[in-house]
Write an enzyme that holds these catalytic residues in place. Structure first.
Site, PDB file in Angstrom:
ATOM      1  N   ARG A  74      -5.210  15.465   6.451  1.00 38.41           N
ATOM      2  CA  ARG A  74      -5.774  15.348   5.103  1.00 38.41           C
ATOM      3  C   ARG A  74      -5.895  16.722   4.433  1.00 38.41           C
ATOM      4  O   ARG A  74      -5.700  16.835   3.218  1.00 38.41           O
ATOM      5  CB  ARG A  74      -7.142  14.660   5.160  1.00 38.41           C
TER       6      ARG A  74
ATOM      7  N   HIS B  34       0.833  -1.202   0.000  1.00 34.76           N
ATOM      8  CA  HIS B  34       0.000   0.000   0.000  1.00 34.76           C
ATOM      9  C   HIS B  34       0.863   1.246   0.000  1.00 34.76           C
ATOM     10  O   HIS B  34       1.566   1.530   0.975  1.00 34.76           O
ATOM     11  CB  HIS B  34      -0.919   0.008   1.218  1.00 34.76           C
TER      12      HIS B  34
ATOM     13  N   TYR C 268      -4.901   7.542  -6.794  1.00 32.81           N
ATOM     14  CA  TYR C 268      -6.157   8.269  -6.948  1.00 32.81           C
ATOM     15  C   TYR C 268      -6.004   9.671  -7.533  1.00 32.81           C
ATOM     16  O   TYR C 268      -6.986  10.401  -7.676  1.00 32.81           O
ATOM     17  CB  TYR C 268      -6.924   8.339  -5.630  1.00 32.81           C
TER      18      TYR C 268
ATOM     19  N   HIS D 274      -5.646  -1.119   6.349  1.00 33.23           N
ATOM     20  CA  HIS D 274      -5.722  -0.622   7.729  1.00 33.23           C
ATOM     21  C   HIS D 274      -6.609  -1.524   8.585  1.00 33.23           C
ATOM     22  O   HIS D 274      -6.105  -2.216   9.456  1.00 33.23           O
ATOM     23  CB  HIS D 274      -6.192   0.830   7.811  1.00 33.23           C
TER      24      HIS D 274
ATOM     25  N   ARG E 228     -16.736   5.484   2.474  1.00 32.35           N
ATOM     26  CA  ARG E 228     -17.224   6.861   2.515  1.00 32.35           C
ATOM     27  C   ARG E 228     -17.130   7.546   1.153  1.00 32.35           C
ATOM     28  O   ARG E 228     -17.754   8.578   0.939  1.00 32.35           O
ATOM     29  CB  ARG E 228     -16.460   7.673   3.565  1.00 32.35           C
TER      30      ARG E 228
ATOM     31  N   HIS F 136      -9.567   1.066   1.388  1.00 36.47           N
ATOM     32  CA  HIS F 136      -9.353   1.599   2.732  1.00 36.47           C
ATOM     33  C   HIS F 136     -10.582   1.256   3.570  1.00 36.47           C
ATOM     34  O   HIS F 136     -11.715   1.469   3.123  1.00 36.47           O
ATOM     35  CB  HIS F 136      -9.271   3.136   2.703  1.00 36.47           C
TER      36      HIS F 136
ATOM     37  N   ASP G 264       2.321   3.289   2.746  1.00 37.36           N
ATOM     38  CA  ASP G 264       1.205   4.224   2.753  1.00 37.36           C
ATOM     39  C   ASP G 264       1.627   5.654   2.424  1.00 37.36           C
ATOM     40  O   ASP G 264       1.928   5.972   1.276  1.00 37.36           O
ATOM     41  CB  ASP G 264       0.503   4.148   4.107  1.00 37.36           C
TER      42      ASP G 264
END
Length: 454
Positions: free
Chosen positions: A84, A58, A123, A271, A212, A234, A322
């Site tokens: 974020r 990842h 992404y 995760h 989400r 995720h 990550d």
């Protein structure tokens, strides 16, 4: 078949355990033969200790460029969610060239750390204004170029990202570079497959970003496109995510996923930090892999995965870097064990059976879990790419050790400093712990970061 080369290791760790006096014949980058208990020949390149390259299941490569830039406290309590916001600001300025330069540095450092395949959870698809590039895989092409120029192996996982939160909350302007619809995602997969065409051993999977970021309908539409390769998502990374999922659906994230998708061994649940006993049992039944990223999970304050209970139930795991705030294979393994020691207040939590080596248990489980999650062939088997790491037997923390004690010394004492050479598909990309093109890759990265952070 091209000219064969041979590597001789006094001690070699394989999926079947330790072998002495192992002679690996490499032809066209693949393992042609593995002989054991055999003396080195005059033409052999000789090394003391060898282990398979580790999969990194990842990665968000571009985040290597912001490593250390979010370590100042803002108003209130900092968390994943405040981090974020810093990531969104950084990502807005990236173009394909800077993206490639950052990814190349990350992939080079992964090789130096002993990672010989990376699962790129990709992404960043659109231009800064949110419009798709004329070639929807333009940024994926940059990742493929970074992999080709560093020797890294790529399992590309294009991400499907459709909404800003549970219940169909629209994506915000800061997420516009990520968003696509199911039809556009299908085109992205086809273009991504073309971008990988020139890379040896590359794989293509799919990655619904998170519960989400997708609706139940769009999740089903995207899963229908998974005709080959792995499926990564995720899930349950933060407590707030669990609470929001409960508010939306009445179920916890892993519980909802198990009830609404056909989860199997091709899945990687990235995760899965906040899971209960019933969810762990469900994961074990599916044979899915949990993707653990201990350095990032600690850096973001996510929490600690219940690894002791998970292993007792037979859950499989692999490791990933990550956010790439620090790229270090041995530290991921070490921190995974140390997190459990701090929670349970005892030692050797993940060693398995009595008398077992913790270093070997961690390394072996991460190796097999990562291999499964990235659709990679079994290391050192006939016909598999020759992806091998040699260790410096003269390192102070490896002296006088044999077999499993070498892995204990590597993970808990020597760390990355004991890594000497790394072969990827039979090519020696790293020697003396340094990538052969380190200076050029680093210079390009310096130029890119100066432009971004000016």
């Amino acid at each position: 078949m091209g000219m064969a080369t041979t590597l001789h290791f006094a001690s070699l760790f394989t999926p079947d355990g330790w072998c002495r006096d192992a002679r690996v014949t490499v032809a066209d980058g693949l393992v042609a033969a593995l002989e054991t208990d055999t003396s080195p020949q005059l033409e052999d390149e000789r090394h003391d200790i060898g282990v398979p390259g580790m999969p990194n299941l990842h990665s968000h490569a571009f985040q290597r460029g912001m490593a250390g830039l979010a370590e100042h406290r803002g108003k209130g309590e900092d968390s994943f969610w405040t981090w974020r916001e810093a990531m969104y600001r950084f990502v807005h300025a990236l173009d394909p060239d800077t993206f490639e330069a950052i990814a190349a540095l990350a992939y080079m450092e992964m090789l130096e750390a002993g990672f010989t395949r990376v699962g790129e959870f990709h992404y960043l698809h659109n231009a800064p204004d949110g419009r798709p590039y004329a070639n929807s895989a333009r940024m994926a092409e940059a990742l493929a170029a970074a992999a080709a120029n560093t020797g890294q192996t790529l399992t590309l996982l294009p991400v499907f990202y459709a909404q800003g939160g549970f219940g169909g909350i629209p994506a915000g302007t800061e997420q516009r570079r990520f968003v696509t619809d199911a039809e556009g995602y299908g085109r992205l997969l086809e273009a991504s497959r073309a971008a990988l065409a020139g890379l040896d051993d590359a794989r293509l999977g799919i990655a619904p970003h998170s519960l989400r970021a997708v609706t139940p309908q769009s999740l089903n539409e995207v899963l229908a496109l998974a005709l080959e390769g792995p499926v990564h998502i995720h899930i349950a990374e933060q407590e707030r995510e669990v609470a929001d999922c409960l508010d939306w659906s009445g179920a916890r994230p892993v519980q909802w996923l198990m009830d609404n998708a056909d989860v199997g061994a091709e899945w990687c649940l990235v995760h899965a930090t906040h899971v209960d006993s019933s969810e762990l049992a469900a994961i074990a039944r599916t044979k899915a892999v949990v993707g653990l990223c201990p350095i990032t999970e600690a850096n973001l304050g996510d929490g600690v995965f219940p690894a002791v209970e998970a292993l007792a139930q037979g859950v499989r795991f692999g490791i990933g870097s990550d956010s790439n705030v620090r790229i270090d294979m041995t530290e991921e393994l070490r921190l995974l064990e140390y997190g459990q020691r701090l929670i349970h207040r005892r030692r050797n939590c993940l060693a398995g059976s009595e008398g077992g080596s913790t270093g070997r248990a961690l390394f072996e489980r991460a190796l097999t879990g990562g291999q499964q999650a990235l659709a990679a062939p079994s290391p050192l088997s006939p016909g598999a790419p020759a992806d091998i790491v040699s260790l410096d037997a003269g390192h102070p923390s490896l002296l006088g050790r044999r077999e499993d004690a070498l892995l204990d010394g590597l993970v808990f004492a020597a760390g990355q400093g004991a890594i000497d050479c790394i072969w990827r598909r039979g090519v020696k990309w790293v020697e003396g712990g340094r990538h052969r093109d380190r200076e050029a890759i680093t210079a390009r990265y310096h130029k890119a970061l100066k432009g971004l952070l000016a």
